[in-house]
Design an enzyme around this catalytic site. Sequence first.
Site, PDB file in Angstrom:
ATOM      1  CG  PHE A 165      -1.946   1.112   1.143  1.00 33.24           C
ATOM      2  CD1 PHE A 165      -3.136   0.918   0.446  1.00 33.24           C
ATOM      3  CD2 PHE A 165      -1.716   2.348   1.723  1.00 33.24           C
ATOM      4  CE1 PHE A 165      -4.074   1.941   0.338  1.00 33.24           C
ATOM      5  CE2 PHE A 165      -2.652   3.375   1.620  1.00 33.24           C
ATOM      6  CZ  PHE A 165      -3.834   3.170   0.926  1.00 33.24           C
ATOM      7  CG  ASP A 179       5.706   3.520   1.906  1.00 32.98           C
ATOM      8  OD1 ASP A 179       5.719   4.001   3.049  1.00 32.98           O
ATOM      9  OD2 ASP A 179       4.684   3.486   1.194  1.00 32.98           O
ATOM     10  CE  LYS A 198      -0.205   5.021   7.780  1.00 33.36           C
ATOM     11  NZ  LYS A 198      -1.604   5.282   8.054  1.00 33.36           N
TER      12      LYS A 198
END
Length: 391
Positions: free
Chosen positions: A137, A222, A251
């Site tokens: 993702f 990532d 995040k």
Amino acid sequence: MTSRELIEAERTYLMSTFNRLPVTLVEGRGALVRDDAGREYVDLVAGIAVNLLGHAHPAVARAVAEQAGRLIHTSNLYYTEPQVRLARRLVELSFPSRVFFTNSGAESNEAAIKIARKWGKRHRGGAYEIITAEGSFHGRTLATVTATGQPRYAEPFAPLPQGFVHVPYGDLDAIRRATGERTAAVMLEPVMGEIGVVPPPDGYLEGVRAWCDEQNLLFILDEIQTGLGRTGRWFAHQHHGITPDVMTLAKGLGGGVPIGACLAAPRADVLEPGDHGSTFGGNPLACTAALAVLEVVESEGLVGHAAEMGGVLGAVLRDLDGVGTVRGRGLMQAVVFEEPVAKRFQARCLEEGVIVNAVDERTVRTVPPLVITPAELERAAAGMRRARAGA
Ligand SMILES: Cc1ncc(COP(=O)(O)O)c(C=O)c1O
């Protein structure tokens, strides 16, 4: 507004993009959060791996309030000190590199993709393809949703950008086979998060690093979900003794204030004035929040604490009834049940005062704040055991 009025107004005024759980959260403190009826929950989701310091951490609240009273935003037409200080801190904590600031994970990955394409033009004869993993993702923009190895997220939006190739996660030979003249980069999560916390097999990331060196490819990691202490190291790649050429963050960086970053090592540092930009990226408010987060993570030893609490959380999950597997690293753990009970378990947990995240029929993800205490984990464990008894 009553809960019912809120839910009705939400349906009227907001696009239906989210399946929300039936709870309205109003305030929190650390790993605990309260709803509009005053019920308290142990929050094992933390805004999906965002609130590293939990809710309402006084150091972040103070830093944001002070900065808001001085200077919130200037644009990137001018120098601002928090941005430079934050970039320096991130580089000190990771690997020699320079930083581009964004507002989200998808934007950080967009920057990484643009870097790979420009680098491929300049250093690999026009190569532009990026190899990513099935099940990964990477975000919801057109490019990042195409990079994401889950076709159901991208297919409704075809035609999609070209240049993304998906291979099974953990299979180095598949990356070797997929590499060709057009390949510019390999982009991976060091632990796949959204699909349900899938760690890499032993030697995989080291093997990909060596392959990228041998073939002259960029290695993009990532670390949007894994970064900043969550796995028990500042960055998950540090478990493997390697560094990427490009690393993306978001995040947890701002402790809930939106901010992301893309770090490029000298080899990949190809962006020049005019190549890329962002109105909000790296603004003084977000950077000040992030500086406060990093300062607390460091001064309170939360990276080591995450490693330790991760062990406790893993044991708690393994102890639940009907568990097939528990997998993860640090405070990023998922439980896979033998039966398809994940959604029901999530709902029952909410009734028992614990917030968890069901990612599919059998799998439940937990990514609590790094500040969570043994007592709070025990309280969550008791709630989950009761939930399991009724799920
Ligand atoms: C590994 C990873 N990359 C990228 C993203 C996208 O981040 P954002 O939702 O901030 O755009 C996420 C979000 O879940 C993620 O987990």
